[in-house]
Every structure is written in C-alpha cells, then in structure tokens.
Write an enzyme that holds these catalytic residues in place. Structure first.
Site, mmCIF file in Angstrom:
data_model
loop_
_atom_site.group_PDB
_atom_site.id
_atom_site.type_symbol
_atom_site.label_atom_id
_atom_site.label_comp_id
_atom_site.label_asym_id
_atom_site.label_seq_id
_atom_site.Cartn_x
_atom_site.Cartn_y
_atom_site.Cartn_z
ATOM 1 N N PRO A 147 9.459 29.325 23.770
ATOM 2 C CA PRO A 147 8.964 30.143 24.877
ATOM 3 C C PRO A 147 9.466 29.576 26.211
ATOM 4 O O PRO A 147 9.489 28.356 26.389
ATOM 5 C CB PRO A 147 7.440 29.998 24.792
ATOM 6 C CG PRO A 147 7.169 29.378 23.468
ATOM 7 C CD PRO A 147 8.375 28.618 23.076
ATOM 8 N N HIS A 148 9.908 30.494 27.071
ATOM 9 C CA HIS A 148 10.377 30.044 28.388
ATOM 10 C C HIS A 148 10.272 31.212 29.355
ATOM 11 O O HIS A 148 10.309 32.365 28.943
ATOM 12 C CB HIS A 148 11.827 29.565 28.311
ATOM 13 C CG HIS A 148 12.761 30.576 27.741
ATOM 14 N ND1 HIS A 148 13.134 30.580 26.408
ATOM 15 C CD2 HIS A 148 13.352 31.664 28.292
ATOM 16 C CE1 HIS A 148 13.942 31.603 26.189
ATOM 17 N NE2 HIS A 148 14.079 32.283 27.312
ATOM 18 N N PRO A 149 10.130 30.928 30.630
ATOM 19 C CA PRO A 149 10.081 32.010 31.618
ATOM 20 C C PRO A 149 11.459 32.656 31.729
ATOM 21 O O PRO A 149 12.472 32.010 31.501
ATOM 22 C CB PRO A 149 9.719 31.315 32.929
ATOM 23 C CG PRO A 149 9.337 29.933 32.551
ATOM 24 C CD PRO A 149 9.971 29.607 31.267
#
Lengths: 228, 276, 557
Positions: free
Chosen positions: A136-138
């Site tokens: 997960p990452h922005p």
C-alpha cells in the site's frame, strides 16, 4: 577580478573555446591577459542576466540541493518499523490498524491523511502484487505532510483478501511512504527486487523476527549496491 | 582528441629533410602530420590580433605532380599512417588562400619566404618570427638535415615564457618518455629564485619527477654555455618573453640560441596556450 | 578611460589618417594629369593607359605581393570572417596602383582604393592597440568612412556607405565612432583642398513632371547598371581565358581603353570633368553620341578593371549614370518637344544616383552621395524615387550586388546578426558533447543493456578498445526489438547490431555544411570523428541551446 580562463568558462557553464571566441570578438565584457580573464564582477553578472546565461563565481556556487540521497531498504525499514498481528478483515480495516501501529508518522492529522490516501489508492486498484504481499502506498508523494520517507513491514493477524493479482489472500503489507516520486520508485524497485527472490518470499511466510528480516534486507541492499 | 601538426611541404631534397624531421617529431609524440602542398605562392594566416601573409619561396611550388607521393612515402617510411593533406577552404582573394591557425604544432624552416640559400644559423626569416609571435601553437624549426633526437633540452631563464617552455618540455618528456634536461643561465637570479618560480607555477613536483639533470651555468657567457646542450636533443625554448623595450636593448634569448645551436628547436611564443 | 570614448578618440585619429590618404591620392592624380596633359595630342598615346595598367598590376603583384582583389569585397570578407584583420601593405598599395591606372587614363575611380586603404589603416591601428574584434571592425569602418568622406567631401555619404556596405550593422556602438571619423576625414580634406563641392550647378526647379519622369529614368539606370555589372564580370572571365602573363593582359586591356579614348576622350580617367559639364548643362554632344558614350564608358571600364587595372567602380558609375540621365532627358525631349521638363543637368544628377544605387544595391548611399556632391537638396524627391526603384529592379535581376556577388558565391556573405554569421562563428569543437559511453564490438547484448541503464543517451559509439578506432554506432532504436527478449541477451553481440555505414562529421567541418547534411538525411545527431577517433556527438537538441546563446550574445548589446 581575475580568473583563469577555464575557471571563468566554468562559471558561465560554456566551453572554453566559446568563451575565448567571445572575448576575442568583444562580445563579453571581459579581457584576456595571458591565460587569465579580467572582468568586473557586477558588470559580468548584469551581462549574463541580459543574455540568458548564468554566471556564478566558484566560491559562491549556489546552494545546490545535495543530490537527494537514495534510501536503502534497511534505512527505510528502520524508520518505518516492523509490526506483527495487524488486525482486520477488510482492506480498510487492515490499513487502518497498520497506520495506527506505525510509530513515525508524527501528528494525528498526518496519520489520517496517510490513511485516506492509502485507501483511495486501493480503491483505484489493488496493491496486492501477488504471493501474499501487498504494498500500500499513496498515489502521489506526501511531500508536505511532515512524514519522512519510510517503509513499514506489517504482518497480518490473518490473511485478508486484497483482490490481489493472483487472487491469493495477503498476509504481509509493506507500507511505502515517500516524499518524492523518485524516492518512491527507487524504494519500490528495490523492494520488488527482493520479492522476486524465492528465499525472501519463504522468509516472509514464516513471520521472521525483526532482526532476521533486517539482516535479510541489508543483504539485498548489499547485492543491489554492488550493481546487480 | 588527436593532435595535429601542420607541415608545408616542398618537393625538394631540402624539403625532404624537413618533412623527415616533422615525421620523426610526430612519431615520437604520436601526433598526426597534416601536410599542405601549396598551390599558390602566397597564403594568409589570420591570428588573433595579426594577419600574416606568407610569400613562399618559389621552390615550394616545384614538381607538384610527385609531391603528394613523395610526402606520403616519407611519412609512411617513418612508420606513421598515411598522412592527411590539407586543402584550403577559404580564400581572401582567388589566389590567396587562408590557412587556419588551430593546429597544435607547426613546422617552419628558418626562413619560409626567402631563398633557401639563406637558411643557416643566425637567420630566422621575418615571416617565421611573426608566426612565432602570434601563434598559439609552438613552432618547430628543424635543423637543416634530418637527425633524430634522443632527449629534450629546455632553456629555462625564469621568464613567464620560459615557464611555458618548461611546462611544454615536461609534457613532451612525459608523452614520449625521453629524458629531459634543463639548462638555466641566471642573469640576476639565484637557485632559490628558480625554486620559487617553479613553486609558484605549480611545477615543482613535475620538475622533480621528470627532469634528469638541471644545469645552472654561471660565470661563463651564454653563447659559450650552449656547448653543454647535447647535440642530439630537441631544444625547447620560449621566445619574445620580455617586453619590447627590453628586447630592443638586450636582444632575446632566442636570437643568441639560434645563432649558435644547430639543434632542432621547438619555439614557444608569447601567445602559446597549452595543448598537451 | 571608458571604452567607448577611447574608441571614438581612436576613430577620429583613424579618420584623419584615412583622410590624409585620400588627399594624397587626389594630389597624385592631379599631378599625373598635369604631367601627362602636354602629351595629349600624340596619336600613339593610346598605349599610355596600357603602360599605366601594366605598371599598376606589376606593382601590386611583384612589388607588394598583394594578391590583387577588387578591394571592397576583401574588406567585407575580412570584416565578416576575421574580425576586420587587414594587412598593413593594403594601406598604401592600392593608392599607388590606382594612381598609376587612373592617372594614365584608365577608366576607374579612386574611391575603392581609398576605402581599402582607410580600412587597412583602421585595422592596423586596432591591431597596434590590441583591440577586440568588435572595436576593430568599428575602426575599419572609421577608416573607410573617413576616406570616402575626404575624397568626395561628403561626410554623410561616407557614414552611410560604410554602414550599408562595409559593416552591415546599424547600431549606436558603430555609428558614433564612424560618424566622428567621417567628420574628421571631411575636415582634413576641406583644410587641405578647400571647401569644394565637386559638381556645382544652377538651381533646378523640380516639378511634378520631373518626378514622374524619374520613374522612367530608374528603369533606364537599372538596365545600364545590369549591363555594367555583366560587362565587368564578363570581361574578367574573358581575359582569364588568355594564357598570358597578368601584366601583358593588363597592358592589352589598357591599350584598348586608350584606343577608345582616342576617339572619345570623355571615357578616360575618372571622368569628373564631363560630369561637371553635364550637371551644369553645358555638355554639347547630341543624343546619338551620348548613347555611344554610355556604351564606350562601360567598355572602357570593363577593359580597365576586368583585365588587371586597379581602381574602383564608383567614379565610372557616376560618369555612366550622368550619361544615362542625359540620354534619357534628350530622348524625352525628342518624343515630346514641348514638354516643360527641368534642366538636363538635373537628370544627369538623377542618373548618377540611379546607377550608384543600382550597382551597389545600396539606395541610401546613392541618395546621400549625390545630395552631398552636388549640394542639390531640391532634387531630393525624384532622387529618392530613382534610387529606390533602381535598387529594386537591379535586385530582381542580380540578387547580389557587384561587391557581394563573389562572396555570395563562395558562401562568405556573412552579415552581422544573420543566421549565416551565427553558424559560421559556432565551431563543431564548441558544440561536441563528449559525455558518450563507448562500447566494444565484442560486447554481449546483456551487458550492453546494463550500460544503457546507466547512461542517459540514445547513441552509443562502437570503438575498438585497443586501437581506439571508430567502428560504428548503435542507436537505442536499433536494439528496441530485442530489448525484452532475454534469450538474446547472451547470444547476440553488438557487432551484429551496430550500424557501420554512419555519416560522420570532422571536427574542422563548417557547421552550416553539417546542418545541411543533417537536413538532407533527416538526422538529428551525428558522431564527430577525427582521424578515425571518436570525439563526441553533435545533436540538434543541444545546438538549439548554443544557437540561442550565440544569437543573443551577437544581437543584444
């Protein structure tokens, strides 16, 4: 002022031959004496400005931003931390508990911003990249949130369906937070190098001790630095 | 980048000796010879602040048919690749070509415009002088007959031009691996002064590494001391390093040197800029 | 002292010197005319121009070894290519040689020689003070302006001619010193020769009919200009076909001129005497004879200049121009006898302006010169009209003026602030990018892909690691098809992919030629290879940066 011809050319970021020709043709307010150039600092700066050139003396080189040092995996994971037994049944829930668990996020506002951007990213498309791993990452770098570059390894309490590419449930998250897009890609590419390695995947499925995981990552860093 | 040496070829026995010297020089220093076989009796060289018209001695235009073959033969005989021939691109008037001046070296006989009978010690033609004065490249003035040299000798008097000559000498020695000897004739300087000059020019280390012997002549006249220079050395010296007035009063070192030494000379003019 | 003030001061000095040179030539011509006037009656005099031209050419070739050219084009060449460097010998050589040619009766003018000599004085003064090229060009301009101002006593014409023809750039930096030099030159001439206007005349009443008639005159002068230009060049080519020593050729040309002069003495020398008569309106010969005179003067000028004599075309232009004006006037009077035209002197004057403008393709020079040498400001309206139209018509037929034609043909017509000048100044050595990674031909594709990863370029030169010889190029496009096929990584060598038949550039090539090749082949970059060694790449991408820099540096002051 007086400078050697080649230093002078470097100040203007032009080839020496060009500078020599300009002096000879009288196009630049400087004179040549032997191998040196004599000029007035202010006049030359003014000239450079009107001619779309830059001139800075060697001792006043503008504060170049030090070429941003690229993180290694171990540095990133040191900052982000390794967490176990992250609870939750859905993607949102796991991400929520992961973000809550992460220690180095600063204020609560930053934490909420991170959570929202991570979820938004998941809704666009899953970050489950297969073999039970999700990253997960922005979507855009969180440059103004006050969160430092980091990577957190979060082992889940129980596997969760992340709608991963290979449809397998996910049991470990690597939450990637980067301040610049380059840093993000750099970390992601390093991580994906690890995740292609079967021994690393095997290690992950055994929920290794923090020390073991760190050592393994340091080993990969070593290999990557050696130009593999 | 490859360095180039301009040689203006004359197709006569004298010209052959000159080209042999040039070819030897090029071979020692791994330079490419660029040969100009003149089609016209005159040419111009536009330097930074002077334009020099060279009216060649008429023998330069002799036997143009065999010139190219002869030149190639001489150069290749020295073990160099097929030389390149220069063809002028620009003309000031239809029979007056311009020669570029961005070579790294140039070979000139002692006189380029007058009859070859004048070529001898003690005479350097006015055109050659002007080329030396304006050129950014060093000028090779070869001895009249081909003679390989096996060491490099630098005359180091201490002037700024002599420092340039010394720097060139060190570079040549490094490039061709031949020993370097330095000769100084102190006019008013002591050994300590020389050391200071070297230190200031940043040559101290190179000087210690490359120079085989350093002789400082004292007490004897300059011309007498020239005997110490080895007969088979390439002599590197600076020319016109002093101001105009001083030169008129005392004459330059070059004048004395060229009247007494038959060695091949590499002359560094006041506008010389380092190339190697 | 401030640079600009210094330049103005030196400019004035140059103006004075070149003014003196002009006065010296003028005095020399007067002396020759006086010395030879007693002989004018003998029939064998036709050899006199021959001897003059022969001596003049011998002096130029053997005496000062000038490598004779026309004069003005050489100055323009040196200004555009070499920052105005001229030889010291040019400061006097043309003065003497043209004095011999013109004084003995050859049909040529003293103006180009004095311009050459003034320009050379300016250049050598600049060399003495070690000035930079821009200042040197200004001083070359000063010399030429001072000389022309002095010989015609026409300061504005000196200034305008220099700016239009010699320097080619209207900027305050140039104009101020050149104007000062013009004043200085004219002043010297006035002090030494008296304040004289070359061609004084009666007052003309110029009406609307004259202005309209001027349009027709412009066509006539344009045609005559073209005829003169062609004749000059034609006779030069023609004389070159004879396998004779140059001095024999000059002698023969001079003799032909002398023979013409036996019948029509008006064509000999610079011919100012007949201009004076025409402008005053006291020139007797009728239409037919005038027509013949136009042709004869053109022929005489071509035989003088084209066969090896030395001198300028300015004065012949003025003579032919005034003949043409007169001819046109008489022709009109014949057609409409009752037409109330202005005095024929006015048309002689307009004709001069038309011819000068047409030959030089410099309308302003024509206008100001005629206004100044005749003091006839009242003719300004038809004058402007004739000059402008004549220039335009000539330009349509002969795209380059007489002075510039050779330069255009050799690709050396480089006026300041033009594309050609910028390209000529930029050298390949300044543009070459040397940060290319070279690869050996024996490299495997897999290794090469790693090289690509670490490079930010699209071109990779293949170089023999031992001899350093350039062998070919690989472009990223060449390997794109194999890039994602790991099977090929270990089995394909670069020599199988590389392009061996590559267009290369030599470091000494001219940029304009290189660009023409790039455009013809549709290339965006080319390797620079000198003596089989790879040096770097030049590409259009970086060229734009450098070109802009150069353009700004050359045009903004």
């Amino acid at each position: 002022m007086e400078l050697k011809l080649n230093e002078f050319a470097r100040c203007l970021q032009m080839p020496v031959t060009t500078i020599e020709r300009w002096i000879r043709q009288g196009r630049i307010p400087a004179k040549k004496i032997g191998d040196s150039c004599v000029f007035s600092d202010t006049a030359l700066k003014k000239w450079a400005r009107t001619h779309n050139l830059s001139f800075c003396l060697p001792d006043e080189k503008q504060e170049e931003k030090p070429d941003q040092k690229m993180e290694t995996l171990s540095e990133a994971i040191d900052r982000g931390g390794i967490y176990y037994d992250i609870a939750g049944d859905t993607v949102e829930q796991v991400i929520d508990s992961a973000v809550s668990a992460m220690q180095q996020l600063g204020s609560d506002t930053a934490r909420r911003v991170l959570y929202e951007s991570l979820v938004a990213r998941e809704q666009m498309m899953s970050t489950g990249i297969g073999n039970g791993v999700a990253v997960p990452h922005p979507r855009t770098p969180l440059s103004n949130s006050g969160i430092a570059d980091q990577m957190a390894a979060c082992f889940l309490e129980k596997p969760v369906d992340f709608k991963a590419v290979d449809k397998k449930p996910v049991h470990v998250l690597f939450v990637l937070v980067a301040t610049t897009a380059r840093q993000h890609l750099h970390l992601l590419s390093r991580l994906s190098f690890c995740l292609r390695d079967n021994s690393f995947l095997a290690l992950l499925s055994q929920r290794p001790e923090p020390e073991t995981l760190r050592n393994k990552m340091a080993e990969f860093d070593q290999r990557l630095n050696n130009g593999e | 980048m490859e360095m180039q040496m301009l040689h203006i070829f004359r197709n006569t026995p004298l010209g052959r000796e000159m080209l042999l010297q040039s070819a030897y020089f090029c071979k020692q220093l791994e330079i490419l010879p660029l040969i100009y076989i003149p089609d016209y009796i005159k040419f111009l060289m536009y330097f930074e602040n002077d334009v020099v018209q060279v009216d060649l001695d008429a023998s330069y235009l002799k036997a143009p048919d065999s010139a190219k073959a002869h030149a190639s033969e001489i150069v290749q005989g020295m073990g160099l690749p097929q030389p390149r021939f220069f063809a002028p691109k620009h003309f000031t008037a239809s029979t007056l070509p311009d020669l570029p001046v961005d070579f790294d070296f140039m070979c000139c006989p002692r006189s380029i415009s007058d009859l070859s009978s004048k070529i001898g010690l003690g005479y350097i033609g006015p055109r050659v002088r002007r080329i030396v004065k304006s050129a950014r490249f060093p000028v090779l003035i070869p001895s009249a007959v081909y003679k390989p040299w096996t060491s490099i000798a630098v005359l180091f008097g201490g002037s700024s031009n002599a420092v340039k000559a010394l720097r060139l000498g060190i570079r040549l020695s490094r490039r061709c691996g031949l020993p370097l000897d330095v000769f100084s004739h102190p006019e008013s300087r002591s050994r300590q002064d020389y050391e200071n000059i070297l230190q200031e020019a940043g040559l101290k280390e190179d000087f210690d590494n490359y120079v085989r012997t350093w002789q400082i002549f004292e007490n004897r006249s300059f011309a007498e001391n020239m005997y110490e220079i080895p007969h088979d050395a390439l002599l590197v010296l600076g020319a016109y390093g002093h101001g105009l007035i001083k030169e008129l009063l005392f004459g330059s070192t070059m004048e004395v040197v060229q009247t007494v030494t038959p060695n091949s000379m590499l002359i560094v003019g006041p506008n010389y800029r380092a190339v190697i | 002292m401030d640079d600009r003030l210094l330049l103005i001061a030196i400019g004035a000095l140059v103006g004075v010197c070149s003014g003196l040179a002009a006065v010296a030539l003028n005095t020399g011509l007067h002396f020759m005319a006086g010395a030879l006037s007693g002989l004018r009656t003998h029939w064998w005099l036709f050899v006199l121009p021959g001897i003059g031209a022969m001596l003049s050419s011998l002096f130029l070739e053997k005496g000062v070894r000038e490598g004779a050219g026309h004069g003005v084009p050489e100055v323009v060449y040196s200004v555009s290519r070499h920052g105005g460097l001229l030889r010291l010998r040019s400061a006097f050589s043309r003065l003497i040689s043209s004095c011999l040619t013109i004084g003995s009766g050859g049909s040529a003018g003293p103006e180009a020689p004095v311009v050459m000599s003034g320009a050379s004085i300016g250049s050598n003064v600049a060399q003495f003070f070690s000035l930079n090229e821009r200042q040197r060009i200004a001083l070359v301009g000063c010399g030429s302006a001072g000389a022309l101002a002095a010989i015609f006593n026409a300061p504005i014409a000196g200034l305008v001619f220099t700016i239009e023809i010699i320097v080619g750039e209207w900027s305050a930096r140039n104009i101020v010193p050149i104007a000062v030099a013009s004043v200085a030159g004219a002043q010297v001439s006035r002090l030494l020769q008296g304040k004289q206007i070359a061609f004084t005349h009666l007052r003309f009443e110029v009406g609307i009919t004259a202005t309209l008639a001027a349009i027709g005159l412009a066509v006539v002068t344009a045609l005559v200009s073209i005829a003169l230009t062609r004749a000059l060049r034609g006779s030069h080519h023609f004389s070159g076909k004879f396998p004779l020593p140059f001095w024999v050729r000059a002698f023969l040309g001079g003799c032909v001129v002398g023979a013409i002069g036996l019948m029509l003495p008006e064509v000999l020398g610079e011919g100012y005497h007949s201009i004076r008569q025409m402008v005053e309106g006291s020139f007797a010969p009728g239409l037919g004879l005038v027509l013949l005179l136009v042709a004869a003067k053109i022929a005489a000028t071509s035989f003088t200049l084209g066969w090896g004599g030395s001198g300028g075309i300015f004065a012949p232009c003025l003579v032919i121009g005034s003949f043409s004006g007169l001819m046109y006037h008489r022709f009109l009077e014949m057609l409409w006898p009752g037409l109330s035209l202005v005095n024929e002197g006015c048309f002689a004057l307009l004709g001069m302006a038309g011819l000068v403008s047409g030959i030089l393709q410099a309308p302003l020079t024509g206008i100001f010169l005629i206004v100044e040498i005749t003091g006839g400001y009242e003719t300004i309206l038809p004058l402007i009209l004739v000059s402008a139209l004549s220039t335009t018509i000539c330009h349509a037929w002969e795209p380059a003026s007489f002075y510039f034609r050779d330069l255009v043909e050799k690709g050396q017509y480089l006026r300041p602030r033009t594309d050609a000048k910028v390209l000529a100044d930029l050298s390949i050595a300044e543009l070459v990018e040397t940060d290319c990674k070279t690869v050996p031909r024996s490299m495997r594709l897999g290794e090469f892909i790693r090289v690509i990863q670490q490079s930010h370029r699209n071109y990779f030169p293949v170089v023999d690691p031992e001899t350093g010889q350039f062998e070919g190029m690989i472009h990223l496009d060449d390997i794109r098809p194999y890039l994602f096929d790991p099977l090929l990584y270990e089995t394909v060598f670069l020599e199988q992919i590389m392009e061996t038949d590559v267009e290369t550039v030599d470091i000494h090539d001219e940029l304009s030629g290189v660009l023409a090749r790039m455009d013809a082949k549709g290339l965006f970059s080319m390797p620079v290879v000198s003596a089989d060694r790879f040096i770097g790449m030049i590409s259009k991408a970086t060229l734009l940066d450098k070109y802009r820099n150069e353009l700004m540096v050359q045009t903004l002051h």
